[in-house]
Design a protein around this motif. Structure first.
Motif, PDB file in Angstrom:
ATOM      1  N   MET A  23       0.824  -1.214   0.000  1.00 46.19           N
ATOM      2  CA  MET A  23       0.000   0.000   0.000  1.00 46.19           C
ATOM      3  C   MET A  23       0.858   1.265   0.000  1.00 46.19           C
ATOM      4  SD  MET A  23      -1.406  -0.046   3.960  1.00 46.19           S
ATOM      5  CE  MET A  23      -2.726   1.111   3.576  1.00 46.19           C
ATOM      6  N   LEU A  24       0.225   2.379  -0.359  1.00 46.90           N
ATOM      7  CA  LEU A  24       0.853   3.701  -0.328  1.00 46.90           C
ATOM      8  C   LEU A  24       0.361   4.445   0.898  1.00 46.90           C
ATOM      9  CD1 LEU A  24       2.378   6.175  -1.391  1.00 46.90           C
ATOM     10  CD2 LEU A  24       0.454   6.615  -2.950  1.00 46.90           C
ATOM     11  N   ILE A  25       1.299   4.868   1.743  1.00 39.70           N
ATOM     12  CA  ILE A  25       0.979   5.589   2.972  1.00 39.70           C
ATOM     13  C   ILE A  25       1.566   6.989   2.896  1.00 39.70           C
ATOM     14  CG2 ILE A  25       1.308   5.677   5.474  1.00 39.70           C
ATOM     15  CD1 ILE A  25       1.485   2.656   5.497  1.00 39.70           C
ATOM     16  N   SER A  31       6.613  10.948   2.445  1.00 42.84           N
ATOM     17  CA  SER A  31       6.883  11.721   3.658  1.00 42.84           C
ATOM     18  C   SER A  31       8.065  12.633   3.398  1.00 42.84           C
ATOM     19  CB  SER A  31       7.193  10.778   4.830  1.00 42.84           C
ATOM     20  OG  SER A  31       7.596  11.507   5.982  1.00 42.84           O
ATOM     21  N   ASN A  32       8.079  13.779   4.059  1.00 47.08           N
ATOM     22  CA  ASN A  32       9.191  14.710   3.896  1.00 47.08           C
ATOM     23  C   ASN A  32      10.537  14.034   4.113  1.00 47.08           C
ATOM     24  OD1 ASN A  32      10.539  17.430   3.928  1.00 47.08           O
ATOM     25  ND2 ASN A  32      10.887  16.842   6.045  1.00 47.08           N
ATOM     26  N   ASN A  33      10.628  13.144   5.093  1.00 45.35           N
ATOM     27  CA  ASN A  33      11.864  12.424   5.388  1.00 45.35           C
ATOM     28  C   ASN A  33      11.504  11.111   6.066  1.00 45.35           C
ATOM     29  OD1 ASN A  33      12.063  12.811   8.480  1.00 45.35           O
ATOM     30  ND2 ASN A  33      11.623  14.855   7.673  1.00 45.35           N
ATOM     31  N   MET A  50       8.982   8.270  -1.052  1.00 48.34           N
ATOM     32  CA  MET A  50       8.770   9.489  -1.836  1.00 48.34           C
ATOM     33  C   MET A  50       9.078  10.637  -0.894  1.00 48.34           C
ATOM     34  SD  MET A  50       5.160   8.211  -3.513  1.00 48.34           S
ATOM     35  CE  MET A  50       4.920   9.631  -4.583  1.00 48.34           C
ATOM     36  N   SER A  51      10.277  11.211  -1.004  1.00 49.88           N
ATOM     37  CA  SER A  51      10.769  12.136   0.012  1.00 49.88           C
ATOM     38  C   SER A  51      11.518  13.305  -0.614  1.00 49.88           C
ATOM     39  CB  SER A  51      11.711  11.412   0.985  1.00 49.88           C
ATOM     40  OG  SER A  51      11.034  10.418   1.704  1.00 49.88           O
ATOM     41  N   SER A  52      11.797  14.285   0.246  1.00 50.94           N
ATOM     42  CA  SER A  52      12.590  15.428  -0.197  1.00 50.94           C
ATOM     43  C   SER A  52      13.912  15.535   0.556  1.00 50.94           C
ATOM     44  CB  SER A  52      11.798  16.731  -0.023  1.00 50.94           C
ATOM     45  OG  SER A  52      11.417  16.918   1.331  1.00 50.94           O
ATOM     46  N   PHE A  84      12.757  11.171  -5.356  1.00 47.04           N
ATOM     47  CA  PHE A  84      13.038  12.466  -4.751  1.00 47.04           C
ATOM     48  C   PHE A  84      12.076  13.528  -5.279  1.00 47.04           C
ATOM     49  CE2 PHE A  84      17.402  10.839  -3.802  1.00 47.04           C
ATOM     50  CZ  PHE A  84      17.367  11.082  -2.443  1.00 47.04           C
ATOM     51  N   ASN A  85      11.625  14.385  -4.363  1.00 44.72           N
ATOM     52  CA  ASN A  85      10.735  15.490  -4.694  1.00 44.72           C
ATOM     53  C   ASN A  85      11.252  16.757  -4.028  1.00 44.72           C
ATOM     54  OD1 ASN A  85       7.683  14.356  -5.621  1.00 44.72           O
ATOM     55  ND2 ASN A  85       8.959  12.892  -4.533  1.00 44.72           N
TER      56      ASN A  85
END
Length: 234
Positions: free
Chosen positions: A20-22, A52-54, A75-77, A98-99
């Motif tokens: 799943m995507l959380i 999440s941001n991190n 999926m983070s920055s 990376f975003n």
């Protein structure tokens, strides 16, 4: 509709499944849904994609899910404070999308607002923009970013009423509101739950329509990096 549950485990009952995507709220170690993360660790669900941001630090927050290898993709920055995150990435054990930080927040918000995608100048001409649709507006180039719609959002607020109207404190407002908005189901942990009418409507940061389940709990509130000034000699 009952929204208040007795524990994180109860609030997540029936919602978790492999692959799943959380979407997870929080910024660094500020405002992270630590109780819900612990419950996900205990569930042993795997192959997760987490937006999440991190990823917290090695032994706290989402870092716990990395340690148990339950996360397949982030999926983070920002990844700088988590050595295991970096190690798994450099060893090709973890997929990362990376975003730019603002883009990630807007992708969550867009998903929650029913917006399939949006164009932004951020990332054009860099690796972030590779393979993405490009359009020109008023002489500038923009890349298409897709909104994020998560299977589940896990977030933390300071205070909420029993219907889910909630207030975030300070830095916790950066990613928790858009993360909450983009989940098909949103589970929120808070420090205090009050009755409807006890919160000033003008101070509500997220309306309860976005929140499906609530828990109240005690939180550790770690300091990510403690910096002390040298004591001056008398």
């Amino acid at each position: 509709m009952k929204k208040v549950y007795g524990s994180a485990k109860e609030a997540l009952d029936g919602l978790l499944h492999d692959g799943m995507l959380i979407a997870a709220g929080g910024f660094g170690l500020c405002g992270i849904p630590e109780l819900l993360i612990d419950a996900i660790v205990a569930s042993k669900v795997k192959d997760l994609t987490v937006a999440s941001n991190n990823a917290g630090i090695d032994d706290f927050g989402l870092g716990k899910l990395l340690a148990t290898r339950q996360i397949r993709k982030m999926m983070s920055s920002y990844v700088g404070e988590n050595a295991e995150f970096m190690r798994q990435y450099l060893s090709n054990e973890l997929e990362i999308e990376f975003n730019p930080q603002g883009t990630l927040a807007e992708r969550m918000r867009a998903g929650g607002a029913g917006i399939a995608g949006f164009y932004t100048r951020t990332g054009y001409g860099t690796q972030v923009g590779e393979g993405k649709e490009v359009k020109e507006f008023d002489g500038d180039h923009y890349i298409l970013e897709r909104g994020i719609v998560a299977d589940l959002a896990i977030v933390k607020a300071w205070k909420a009423d029993t219907t889910g109207n909630c207030i975030f404190r300070k830095t916790a407002r950066n990613f928790n509101p858009p993360a909450a908005m983009c989940g098909k189901v949103c589970v929120m942990e808070v420090e205090e739950i009050v009755e409807p009418g006890e919160l000033d409507p003008d101070n509500i940061h997220l309306p309860g329509i976005y929140v499906h389940r609530l828990i109240q709990g005690e939180h550790e509130k770690r300091i990510e990096q403690r910096t002390l000034r040298q004591r001056e000699e008398a």
